[in-house]
Design a protein around this motif. Structure first.
Motif, PDB file in Angstrom:
ATOM      1  N   ASN A  82       0.835  -1.208   0.000  1.00 46.83           N
ATOM      2  CA  ASN A  82       0.000   0.000   0.000  1.00 46.83           C
ATOM      3  C   ASN A  82       0.867   1.256   0.000  1.00 46.83           C
ATOM      4  O   ASN A  82       0.789   2.089   0.895  1.00 46.83           O
ATOM      5  N   GLN A  85      -0.940   4.920  -0.698  1.00 44.20           N
ATOM      6  CA  GLN A  85      -2.364   4.609  -0.515  1.00 44.20           C
ATOM      7  C   GLN A  85      -3.021   4.114  -1.807  1.00 44.20           C
ATOM      8  O   GLN A  85      -4.201   4.378  -2.067  1.00 44.20           O
ATOM      9  N   LEU A  87      -3.414   0.866  -2.567  1.00 40.59           N
ATOM     10  CA  LEU A  87      -3.983  -0.470  -2.412  1.00 40.59           C
ATOM     11  C   LEU A  87      -5.503  -0.528  -2.548  1.00 40.59           C
ATOM     12  O   LEU A  87      -6.021  -1.445  -3.195  1.00 40.59           O
ATOM     13  N   VAL A 103      -0.783  -8.851   1.540  1.00 35.86           N
ATOM     14  CA  VAL A 103      -0.299  -7.477   1.620  1.00 35.86           C
ATOM     15  C   VAL A 103       0.957  -7.452   2.479  1.00 35.86           C
ATOM     16  O   VAL A 103       0.990  -8.058   3.555  1.00 35.86           O
ATOM     17  N   LEU A 108      -3.684  -1.699   4.574  1.00 31.01           N
ATOM     18  CA  LEU A 108      -4.838  -0.818   4.546  1.00 31.01           C
ATOM     19  C   LEU A 108      -4.993  -0.136   5.896  1.00 31.01           C
ATOM     20  O   LEU A 108      -4.555  -0.669   6.926  1.00 31.01           O
TER      21      LEU A 108
END
Length: 338
Positions: A82, A85, A87, A103, A108
């Motif tokens: 991510n 930002q 993701l 991930v 997140l």
């Protein structure tokens, strides 16, 4: 089989296929370490790993996902980060497609994660996340700088960026330590965007702005290299006049830690992709895996120790990746070969 994928081309998948969408540049030392460690893990675990570098362009990651979907080239598993930002947008593209997602490094936020947990698709396909404790290493490196200096003074932080979770947490840890010390004046935070040249010019300005500067903390090694160049040009000595702390385990960073020009160095999170492959290996075997692995994964690196020498040698072939089995809700640290 490990292939570096730099252009869009038809893929031929083997069993247990994984694509790692690496957000960094192929020639960046940290992402090279990530790739090397993951490649050894993939070979040992018999996982078909292919890596695409987006060269710090998050739109490139989105385009690559779109290409894989349109050309029916999705693998069994995707490893995503991510960064900036990006993701949530990547997951939106992937929703409805039968590809498992792990991930790593940057997760997140809580709100986004809660939304995915309510979604039947992601309840199945969002397997796990491996997130190192960036706050802790930011704090620990700042603390080690202070210990090396044996005194106080002005401090500045050159952080990475304002959006990437790892950058935000790492910066917060360093700032928290500096603010807790009555002997340290926390002067300013600037953002070097992980870039050596940008950090060099920023440091030149900061040295003029704060002539009594004693502590200079950077979020990664490349920015530290730029800062050290500016410190030297200003006629000051790193490790004596100004104490520099940073994160990452490039050969140059390790060398500078040995010479004392870098006073505090943290590293180990490059192992995240390799350890994520271990999670995928377990999943393929039908074993349960934790939804989230919040591991320290970092260490303060001290010259002369076994861990330090292992990082210099980068000999990961002695690690038994298939024995790095995780129990549910248990964390792990960077594996050291005994």
């Amino acid at each position: 089989m490990v292939i570096l994928l730099l252009v869009f081309c038809p893929l031929v998948w083997g069993q247990g296929s994984v694509v790692f969408l690496n957000p960094g540049k192929a020639d960046e030392s940290f992402w090279q370490d990530v790739d090397t460690f993951a490649a050894v893990a993939a070979k040992q675990l018999d996982i078909d790993l292919q890596t695409f570098h987006s060269e710090r362009n998050h739109y490139s990651k989105l385009k690559h996902i779109e290409w894989m979907i349109e050309n029916q080239q999705l693998p069994d598993y995707l490893m995503l980060v991510n960064e900036h930002q990006a993701l949530p947008r990547m997951l939106s593209l992937l929703e409805g497609h039968a590809v498992y997602v792990v991930v790593i490094l940057n997760d997140l936020d809580e709100e986004q994660l809660a939304l995915r947990k309510l979604n039947p698709h992601w309840q199945k396909y969002l397997l796990s996340s491996l997130v190192p404790n960036n706050y802790a290493i930011g704090y620990a490196t700042a603390q080690a700088m202070h210990a090396a200096a044996e005194g106080g003074g002005d401090a500045v932080i050159i952080s990475g960026d304002k959006a990437t979770p790892a950058s935000v947490a790492r910066e917060a840890g360093a700032e928290a330590f500096f603010l807790q010390q009555t002997s340290i004046n926390m002067r300013q935070i600037v953002y070097g965007q992980w870039d050596e040249q940008r950090s060099y010019y920023q440091t030149k300005v900061l040295l003029q702005r704060y002539p009594q500067l004693r502590f200079l903390w950077t979020a990664n090694d490349h920015m530290a290299f730029g800062s050290l160049k500016a410190i030297k040009e200003a006629g000051k000595q790193a490790g004596k006049d100004i104490f520099v702390g940073t994160v990452n385990t490039s050969a140059k960073a390790l060398e500078l830690r040995e010479t004392g020009e870098i006073s505090a160095l943290g590293g180990g999170h490059f192992s995240a992709a390799g350890l994520a492959l271990n999670l995928i290996y377990l999943h393929q075997l039908g074993k349960p895996i934790p939804a989230t692995v919040n591991s320290n994964m970092f260490q303060l690196l001290v010259p002369g120790t076994q861990e330090y020498q292992q990082l210099k040698d980068k000999n990961w072939s002695d690690i038994s990746f298939d024995t790095l089995l995780l129990e549910r809700d248990k964390s792990f640290n960077f594996p050291v070969v005994q």
